[in-house]
Design an enzyme around this catalytic site. Structure first.
Site, PDB file in Angstrom:
ATOM      1  N   ARG A  56       0.849  -1.212   0.000  1.00 12.26           N
ATOM      2  CA  ARG A  56       0.000   0.000   0.000  1.00 12.26           C
ATOM      3  C   ARG A  56       0.880   1.257   0.000  1.00 12.26           C
ATOM      4  O   ARG A  56       0.618   2.224  -0.666  1.00 12.26           O
ATOM      5  CB  ARG A  56      -0.911   0.057   1.239  1.00 12.26           C
ATOM      6  N   GLN A  86     -10.262   9.281   7.018  1.00 11.73           N
ATOM      7  CA  GLN A  86     -10.097   7.866   7.379  1.00 11.73           C
ATOM      8  C   GLN A  86      -8.946   7.266   6.574  1.00 11.73           C
ATOM      9  O   GLN A  86      -8.561   6.130   6.789  1.00 11.73           O
ATOM     10  CB  GLN A  86     -11.376   7.092   7.061  1.00 11.73           C
ATOM     11  N   ASN A  87      -8.437   8.036   5.605  1.00 14.25           N
ATOM     12  CA  ASN A  87      -7.414   7.483   4.717  1.00 14.25           C
ATOM     13  C   ASN A  87      -6.046   7.455   5.390  1.00 14.25           C
ATOM     14  O   ASN A  87      -5.704   8.342   6.166  1.00 14.25           O
ATOM     15  CB  ASN A  87      -7.338   8.301   3.424  1.00 14.25           C
ATOM     16  N   VAL A  88      -5.281   6.442   5.023  1.00 13.83           N
ATOM     17  CA  VAL A  88      -3.939   6.312   5.587  1.00 13.83           C
ATOM     18  C   VAL A  88      -2.878   6.803   4.597  1.00 13.83           C
ATOM     19  O   VAL A  88      -1.692   6.746   4.876  1.00 13.83           O
ATOM     20  CB  VAL A  88      -3.666   4.856   6.047  1.00 13.83           C
ATOM     21  N   ASP A  89      -3.346   7.297   3.427  1.00 12.32           N
ATOM     22  CA  ASP A  89      -2.387   7.872   2.469  1.00 12.32           C
ATOM     23  C   ASP A  89      -2.076   9.315   2.867  1.00 12.32           C
ATOM     24  O   ASP A  89      -2.689   9.873   3.778  1.00 12.32           O
ATOM     25  CB  ASP A  89      -2.939   7.766   1.027  1.00 12.32           C
ATOM     26  N   HIS A 104      -7.399   6.815  11.080  1.00 16.02           N
ATOM     27  CA  HIS A 104      -7.029   5.395  11.015  1.00 16.02           C
ATOM     28  C   HIS A 104      -5.525   5.176  10.815  1.00 16.02           C
ATOM     29  O   HIS A 104      -5.114   4.099  10.413  1.00 16.02           O
ATOM     30  CB  HIS A 104      -7.825   4.690   9.902  1.00 16.02           C
ATOM     31  N   THR A 171     -16.972   8.230   1.360  1.00 21.67           N
ATOM     32  CA  THR A 171     -16.954   7.176   2.381  1.00 21.67           C
ATOM     33  C   THR A 171     -18.305   6.476   2.400  1.00 21.67           C
ATOM     34  O   THR A 171     -19.339   7.118   2.279  1.00 21.67           O
ATOM     35  CB  THR A 171     -16.613   7.715   3.794  1.00 21.67           C
TER      36      THR A 171
HETATM   37  P1  OAD Z   1     -15.285   2.351   1.342  1.00 22.58           P
HETATM   38  O1  OAD Z   1     -14.534   1.553   0.327  1.00 22.58           O
HETATM   39  O2  OAD Z   1     -16.138   1.640   2.311  1.00 22.58           O
HETATM   40  O3  OAD Z   1     -16.213   3.423   0.605  1.00 22.58           O
HETATM   41  C1  OAD Z   1     -15.717   4.171  -0.479  1.00 22.58           C
HETATM   42  C2  OAD Z   1     -16.764   5.171  -0.914  1.00 22.58           C
HETATM   43  O4  OAD Z   1     -16.175   5.974  -1.934  1.00 22.58           O
HETATM   44  C3  OAD Z   1     -18.035   4.548  -1.520  1.00 22.58           C
HETATM   45  O5  OAD Z   1     -19.186   5.152  -0.950  1.00 22.58           O
HETATM   46  C4  OAD Z   1     -17.913   4.875  -3.015  1.00 22.58           C
HETATM   47  O6  OAD Z   1     -19.176   5.096  -3.640  1.00 22.58           O
HETATM   48  C5  OAD Z   1     -17.115   6.176  -2.960  1.00 22.58           C
HETATM   49  N1  OAD Z   1     -16.374   6.489  -4.204  1.00 22.58           N
HETATM   50  C6  OAD Z   1     -15.923   5.661  -5.165  1.00 22.58           C
HETATM   51  N2  OAD Z   1     -15.307   6.362  -6.144  1.00 22.58           N
HETATM   52  C7  OAD Z   1     -15.355   7.669  -5.778  1.00 22.58           C
HETATM   53  C8  OAD Z   1     -14.887   8.886  -6.365  1.00 22.58           C
HETATM   54  N3  OAD Z   1     -14.243   8.893  -7.523  1.00 22.58           N
HETATM   55  N4  OAD Z   1     -15.131  10.046  -5.703  1.00 22.58           N
HETATM   56  C9  OAD Z   1     -15.795  10.055  -4.517  1.00 22.58           C
HETATM   57  N5  OAD Z   1     -16.255   8.939  -3.936  1.00 22.58           N
HETATM   58  C10 OAD Z   1     -16.040   7.759  -4.549  1.00 22.58           C
HETATM   59  O7  OAD Z   1     -14.200   3.286   2.079  1.00 22.58           O
HETATM   60  P2  OAD Z   1     -14.273   4.034   3.496  1.00 22.58           P
HETATM   61  O8  OAD Z   1     -15.664   4.446   3.805  1.00 22.58           O
HETATM   62  O9  OAD Z   1     -13.211   5.058   3.481  1.00 22.58           O
HETATM   63  O10 OAD Z   1     -10.277   1.136   7.617  1.00 22.58           O
HETATM   64  O11 OAD Z   1     -13.844   2.867   4.454  1.00 22.58           O
HETATM   65  C11 OAD Z   1     -13.708   3.143   5.823  1.00 22.58           C
HETATM   66  C12 OAD Z   1     -12.652   2.266   6.442  1.00 22.58           C
HETATM   67  O12 OAD Z   1     -12.897   0.908   6.108  1.00 22.58           O
HETATM   68  C13 OAD Z   1     -11.251   2.514   5.936  1.00 22.58           C
HETATM   69  O13 OAD Z   1     -10.604   3.606   6.579  1.00 22.58           O
HETATM   70  C14 OAD Z   1     -10.543   1.214   6.205  1.00 22.58           C
HETATM   71  C15 OAD Z   1     -11.633   0.261   5.755  1.00 22.58           C
HETATM   72  O14 OAD Z   1     -11.647  -0.980   6.327  1.00 22.58           O
HETATM   73  C16 OAD Z   1      -9.291   0.340   8.074  1.00 22.58           C
HETATM   74  O15 OAD Z   1      -8.594  -0.340   7.341  1.00 22.58           O
HETATM   75  C17 OAD Z   1      -9.115   0.379   9.550  1.00 22.58           C
END
Ligand code: OAD
Length: 228
Positions: A56, A86-89, A104, A171
């Site tokens: 990653r 929530q991003n780790v980047d 995170h 998210t």
């Molecule tokens: P998810 O993968 O659950 O959700 C990603 C969201 O981004 C979805 O609602 C997509 O519709 C949206 N998306 C996709 N393409 C996009 C774009 N071009 N522009 C804007 N939005 C877009 O990711 P998170 O909600 O961030 O934690 O996940 C939360 C946590 O779950 C992460 O921090 C990670 C993961 O497990 C850990 O690893 C502890």
């Protein structure tokens, strides 16, 4: 200056080429989340976890901030902007945002597996088995895994409570406690959500911009600048 708080998730970085977690082709389709992102997984197979996060980290340095990241950084000229991610980047920082709170963890840091307060900047370096903290215990990624506390919530809640405008970007709002932050916006604080595939059951006060981060942030900025 009015304060804009921006809560970001994996979708924020999708247009930079970083895979989200739960979309189709998301990371959790390829990997078992409990094997690579939980404290139990670390105890079972630390090599696998180190390899996962080393990949990653390498991938992140091959990617660049996208238009959405850059527009949010530019917004600091007109507003007090605080990002809670929530991003780790590190794409918000590389775009130029100066107030970024990581809920995170961060890929550019390592921490002691025994002493959580021993945290080290590692930049683009890998973490290997045998890499130790100053007290002699194995280093691990500075990532909050499932099964662990989210210490940065203590700072995040008052930040969201102090927002004049809240914007949630990319998210799925599946992971708590981060997903609950939305509910700390004070009454009357406008709440926007940018996502091409927005989560269901959003509170009625949320104004949805059903677009990707680049175009969506552009539309959001036009709105807030016109009402400034
Ligand atoms: P998810 O993968 O659950 O959700 C990603 C969201 O981004 C979805 O609602 C997509 O519709 C949206 N998306 C996709 N393409 C996009 C774009 N071009 N522009 C804007 N939005 C877009 O990711 P998170 O909600 O961030 O934690 O996940 C939360 C946590 O779950 C992460 O921090 C990670 C993961 O497990 C850990 O690893 C502890």
């Amino acid at each position: 200056m009015s304060k804009i708080v921006v809560l970001t998730g994996a979708g924020m970085s999708a247009e930079s080429g970083i895979r989200t977690f739960r979309d189709s082709n998301g990371l959790w389709e390829e990997y078992d989340v409990m094997e690579v992102a939980s404290i139990d997984g670390w105890h079972k197979n630390p090599e696998l976890i180190l390899r996962f996060y080393n990949e990653r980290r390498k991938q992140m340095f091959d990617c660049q901030p996208n238009k959405g990241h850059l527009l949010l950084a530019g917004l600091e000229k007109s507003f007090d902007v605080q990002i809670v991610t929530q991003n780790v980047d590190n794409l918000h920082e590389r775009a130029g945002s100066t107030h970024v709170l990581h809920l995170h963890g961060e890929l550019t840091k390592a921490r002691s597996s025994m002493y959580p307060s021993l945290v080290y900047n590692i930049g683009d370096k890998e973490i290997k088995i045998g890499d130790k903290c100053e007290k002699g215990s194995q280093l691990r990624p500075y990532i909050v895994w499932f099964g662990e506390e989210v210490p940065a919530m203590e700072q995040a809640v008052p930040i969201v409570e102090s927002a004049d405008i809240l914007c949630v970007i990319g998210t799925s709002l599946n992971v708590y406690p981060a997903a609950g932050l939305l509910h700390y916006a004070r009454p009357g604080c406008p709440v926007f959500l940018i996502d091409p595939n927005p989560p269901h059951d959003l509170p009625r006060r949320v104004h949805v911009i059903a677009k990707g981060a680049g175009e969506g942030v552009e539309e959001f900025i036009i709105k807030v600048m016109s009402e400034k």
